[in-house]
Every structure is written in C-alpha cells, then in structure tokens.
Write an enzyme that holds these catalytic residues in place. Structure first.
Site, PDB file in Angstrom:
ATOM      1  N   GLY A 139       0.782  -1.237   0.000  1.00 14.81           N
ATOM      2  CA  GLY A 139       0.000   0.000   0.000  1.00 14.81           C
ATOM      3  C   GLY A 139       0.811   1.283   0.000  1.00 14.81           C
ATOM      4  O   GLY A 139       0.329   2.308   0.480  1.00 14.81           O
ATOM      5  N   ASN A 170      -5.704   2.645 -13.010  1.00 15.02           N
ATOM      6  CA  ASN A 170      -4.736   1.683 -12.494  1.00 15.02           C
ATOM      7  C   ASN A 170      -3.330   2.272 -12.615  1.00 15.02           C
ATOM      8  O   ASN A 170      -3.032   2.961 -13.590  1.00 15.02           O
ATOM      9  CB  ASN A 170      -4.816   0.393 -13.330  1.00 15.02           C
ATOM     10  CG  ASN A 170      -3.805  -0.650 -12.883  1.00 15.02           C
ATOM     11  OD1 ASN A 170      -3.679  -0.949 -11.698  1.00 15.02           O
ATOM     12  ND2 ASN A 170      -3.064  -1.210 -13.838  1.00 15.02           N
ATOM     13  N   HIS A 196       0.500   1.196 -13.193  1.00 15.88           N
ATOM     14  CA  HIS A 196       1.303   0.046 -13.651  1.00 15.88           C
ATOM     15  C   HIS A 196       2.776   0.459 -13.665  1.00 15.88           C
ATOM     16  O   HIS A 196       3.106   1.545 -14.166  1.00 15.88           O
ATOM     17  CB  HIS A 196       0.845  -0.401 -15.044  1.00 15.88           C
ATOM     18  CG  HIS A 196       1.587  -1.612 -15.504  1.00 15.88           C
ATOM     19  ND1 HIS A 196       1.289  -2.884 -15.055  1.00 15.88           N
ATOM     20  CD2 HIS A 196       2.666  -1.747 -16.327  1.00 15.88           C
ATOM     21  CE1 HIS A 196       2.129  -3.748 -15.592  1.00 15.88           C
ATOM     22  NE2 HIS A 196       2.973  -3.083 -16.372  1.00 15.88           N
ATOM     23  N   ALA A 230       8.296   7.926  -9.867  1.00 14.78           N
ATOM     24  CA  ALA A 230       7.170   7.990 -10.819  1.00 14.78           C
ATOM     25  C   ALA A 230       5.825   7.658 -10.171  1.00 14.78           C
ATOM     26  O   ALA A 230       4.934   8.505 -10.115  1.00 14.78           O
ATOM     27  CB  ALA A 230       7.439   7.056 -12.001  1.00 14.78           C
TER      28      ALA A 230
HETATM   29  C1  GAR Z   1       3.198  -1.119  -7.445  1.00 15.90           C
HETATM   30  O1  GAR Z   1       4.505  -1.108  -7.953  1.00 15.90           O
HETATM   31  C2  GAR Z   1       2.185  -1.099  -8.563  1.00 15.90           C
HETATM   32  O2  GAR Z   1       2.589  -0.319  -9.642  1.00 15.90           O
HETATM   33  C3  GAR Z   1       2.152  -2.556  -8.933  1.00 15.90           C
HETATM   34  O3  GAR Z   1       2.148  -3.231  -7.691  1.00 15.90           O
HETATM   35  C4  GAR Z   1       2.900  -2.450  -6.747  1.00 15.90           C
HETATM   36  C5  GAR Z   1       2.073  -2.268  -5.497  1.00 15.90           C
HETATM   37  O4  GAR Z   1       2.822  -1.636  -4.492  1.00 15.90           O
HETATM   38  N1  GAR Z   1       0.990  -2.871  -9.704  1.00 15.90           N
HETATM   39  C6  GAR Z   1       1.007  -3.729 -10.722  1.00 15.90           C
HETATM   40  O5  GAR Z   1       1.997  -4.372 -11.036  1.00 15.90           O
HETATM   41  C7  GAR Z   1      -0.307  -3.868 -11.469  1.00 15.90           C
HETATM   42  N2  GAR Z   1      -0.139  -4.539 -12.714  1.00 15.90           N
HETATM   43  P1  GAR Z   1       2.123  -0.917  -3.246  1.00 15.90           P
HETATM   44  O6  GAR Z   1       1.150  -1.922  -2.629  1.00 15.90           O
HETATM   45  O7  GAR Z   1       3.257  -0.611  -2.316  1.00 15.90           O
HETATM   46  O8  GAR Z   1       1.421   0.320  -3.752  1.00 15.90           O
END
Ligand code: GAR
Length: 209
Positions: A12, A108, A110, A180
């Site tokens: 998160g 979303n 990515h 980013a």
């Molecule tokens: C992030 O890097 C996000 O961009 C990626 O999961 C991570 C979640 O981190 N999402 C994907 O790969 C979706 N295809 P977080 O829970 O620390 O925000």
C-alpha cells in the site's frame, strides 16, 4: 467532492502516497470512501485504518463462486456511491460487471511504460525482472483507465525513470515507485477530481491549467 474507492493487495505505498497528497492538499476535491483489499494480511489495510477510513476485506476465497465475489465487489462500490475506483497494486482481475458500471471511472497504476512489460502475468516485481532481462535503459510508470483487457485502457499519465547499471528488480522497483508512481497516481486523481480529464476512444485529453 470526488468519492474514491482504493483497491489494494499488498503493502500500500501507493495508497499512502494518495493519503499524503490529500493531507498536503496536492489532491483537492477528493476523499477516500473505502479501501478494499483481497488479502487480510495486506499492510495497506493497516494504513487505511491508521488514516481513519473504512478498510474492507473482500476476498474471492470467501465466496462459493467467482460470480458471487464479483457481485459483492460491485455492491460494495455502489453502496458507497463511489465516483472513482483506484487500483493501487490490486492483483485481482476487475470483473466485467464492475468495468461496465464504472466506464472510464477506474484507473490503475502500472510500473512500466505501457505498452512495454504489461499484460497477463506482468505485475509487481515480474515487470522489473522483464525490463532488466530485456536490457532497457529507461522504464517508468503509467496511469491508465481500465477496460476489459489487461493494461489496455486509455493512457492518462506516464513518467520515465532511468535504469541504472547494476539494478536488481528490487532497486528498480523502488526507484520507479519513488520517482514515478507516487507522483503520477496522486496527480491523476487530482486532475480527475478537478474535471480536467476527458476520454475519447483511446485518447485522453488533459485540460491545461
Ligand atoms: C506497485 O509497484 C504497482 O505499480 C504494482 O504493484 C505495486 C504495489 O505496491 N501494480 C502492478 O503491477 C499492477 N499490474 P504498493 O502496494 O506498495 O502500492
């Protein structure tokens, strides 16, 4: 005031970036109505509780059929009268019933420059493993609207990030988050909340301020 649901599966940090931006006033006209996770142990749920917003666990595992889960997710969003659904590291495929009900109202984040290193099976650290294996010198992050495909929806914001010699998937992931993701996701929300974004087919137009 734009009411958001933030959907999460893990640590998160992107959710945290949104909450910090709301506190700092760099996102205006928006509030988080609910944080929904498919994992009981997701630290993102703790972040939501600490911030004082509803933290809801909705896991496909807790339903007899996938369709029952899909309908429960849709119901949770409709009941809270959500305007925007933010996928912030949500690793569940968003069901068609939710995509139909929230057309151009789901975004979303990515962790690559789409259309590179995206699509089925490309999430989290796998994205950075593929980028390093391909030897790219630049990667980055993308915020896009969600359609019925995987990472195929209209692109809203992108930000490039340098790949450095000696990077591991972990070091690259961290740099892309910091330089980013944690910037463009709050920025995208602020733009939407202030009526600056329009979508026509695959083209997203942002009103200059
Ligand atoms: C992030 O890097 C996000 O961009 C990626 O999961 C991570 C979640 O981190 N999402 C994907 O790969 C979706 N295809 P977080 O829970 O620390 O925000």
């Amino acid at each position: 005031m734009l009411k958001m649901a933030v959907l999460v599966s893990g640590g998160g940090t992107n959710l945290q970036a949104i909450m910090d931006a709301l506190d700092a006033g760099t996102i205006t006209n928006a509030q988080i109505s609910v944080v929904i996770s498919n994992h009981a142990e997701a630290y993102a749920l703790e972040r939501a509780k600490n911030y004082g917003v509803e933290a809801l666990l909705l896991s496909p595992k807790d339903f007899y059929t996938r369709e029952e889960f899909n309908q429960a997710l849709l119901k949770a969003l409709l009941e809270r009268d959500v305007d925007l659904v933010v996928l912030a590291g949500y690793l569940v495929v968003v069901p068609p019933c939710v995509i139909d009900a929230f057309e151009n109202r789901i975004i979303n984040i990515h962790p690559s420059l789409i259309p590179s290193f995206c699509g089925k099976g490309c999430y989290g650290l796998h994205v950075h493993e593929k980028a390093l294996a391909r030897g790219v010198k630049v990667s980055g992050a993308t915020v896009h609207f969600v359609d019925e495909g995987t990472d195929t929806g209209p692109i809203l914001l992108q930000k490039p990030v340098e790949v450095k010699q000696g990077d591991t998937p972990e070091t690259l992931q961290k740099r892309i988050m910091k330089e980013a993701e944690w910037k463009i996701l709050p920025k995208a929300i602020d733009l939407i909340a202030n009526g600056k974004v329009s979508v026509s087919g695959r083209t997203v137009t942002i009103e200059e301020s």
